[in-house]
Design a protein around this motif. Structure first.
Motif, PDB file in Angstrom:
ATOM      1  N   MET A 129       0.809  -1.219   0.000  1.00  0.00           N
ATOM      2  CA  MET A 129       0.000   0.000   0.000  1.00  0.00           C
ATOM      3  C   MET A 129       0.845   1.273   0.000  1.00  0.00           C
ATOM      4  SD  MET A 129      -3.084  -1.022   2.632  1.00  0.00           S
ATOM      5  CE  MET A 129      -3.415   0.675   2.950  1.00  0.00           C
ATOM      6  N   CYS A 132       0.499   3.756  -2.988  1.00  0.00           N
ATOM      7  CA  CYS A 132      -0.788   4.440  -2.997  1.00  0.00           C
ATOM      8  C   CYS A 132      -0.844   5.503  -1.900  1.00  0.00           C
ATOM      9  CB  CYS A 132      -1.917   3.427  -2.822  1.00  0.00           C
ATOM     10  SG  CYS A 132      -3.567   4.177  -2.946  1.00  0.00           S
ATOM     11  N   CYS A 168      -6.801   3.863  -0.668  1.00  0.00           N
ATOM     12  CA  CYS A 168      -5.714   2.895  -0.756  1.00  0.00           C
ATOM     13  C   CYS A 168      -6.099   1.612  -0.023  1.00  0.00           C
ATOM     14  CB  CYS A 168      -4.445   3.463  -0.158  1.00  0.00           C
ATOM     15  SG  CYS A 168      -3.775   4.851  -1.074  1.00  0.00           S
ATOM     16  N   ALA A 169      -6.661   1.776   1.166  1.00  0.00           N
ATOM     17  CA  ALA A 169      -7.036   0.617   1.979  1.00  0.00           C
ATOM     18  C   ALA A 169      -8.126  -0.198   1.308  1.00  0.00           C
ATOM     19  CB  ALA A 169      -7.491   1.072   3.356  1.00  0.00           C
TER      20      ALA A 169
END
Length: 174
Positions: A129, A132, A168-169
């Motif tokens: 991640m 991002c 992003c998550a």
């Protein structure tokens, strides 16, 4: 972002701007820059690594844009212009002063790069991640986040920065 991360970023910002001032302004700016550098060395509330030049710029910028009188009112400077605390330790700045403090940070340092380093060092973001999250740490997203933090509106600041990071998550589906 944690309040400590915010404090670190804000402390870094304290060191940034420059202009010609009198002896009192120079003394105040030097005191603020020194307090930022000292906080970094002692592992104080700042997690950020700023250069001495950036700290000088922030100190000068805050004195130029906010003024010694207001910095004394906020408890950052004493009457004899010694640094009492970091601007990031002030609970609430006026909206104009919060904007000025943030502008100084961006003028004096690469705030997005600093924040990316803080996030990377935190160990809280999974590697997959990281790209991002880094793309969300832009001036467009960080400027309002810092302004709201300086205004004492940490919850609102968190919400403003959380929105692009939540994407992003959720794999950009949020």
């Amino acid at each position: 972002m944690t309040r400590g991360t915010t404090a670190a970023l804000l402390a870094a910002g304290t060191l940034l701007l420059g202009a010609c001032g009198g002896p009192d302004e120079d003394k105040a700016a030097t005191a603020i820059a020194g307090s930022i550098s000292q906080a970094q060395k002692s592992g104080g509330p700042t997690q950020l690594a700023v250069t001495a030049e950036e700290a000088d710029c922030i100190g000068k910028g805050w004195v130029d844009r906010i003024g010694t009188d207001k910095l004394q009112k906020y408890g950052v400077l004493t009457e004899d212009l010694r640094a009492e605390k970091l601007l990031t330790e002030v609970d609430t700045l006026s909206r104009p002063d919060a904007k000025s403090a943030t502008t100084v940070l961006f003028d004096c340092a690469d705030v997005p790069a600093i924040m990316k380093k803080v996030v990377a060092r935190s160990g809280r973001v999974p590697k997959k991640m990281q790209t991002c999250i880094n793309s969300a740490l832009t001036e467009k997203n960080l400027r309002p986040y810092l302004e709201k933090n300086f205004e004492g509106k940490a919850e609102e600041a968190q919400k403003r920065l959380a929105a692009p990071m939540t994407k992003c998550a959720l794999g950009n589906k949020g």
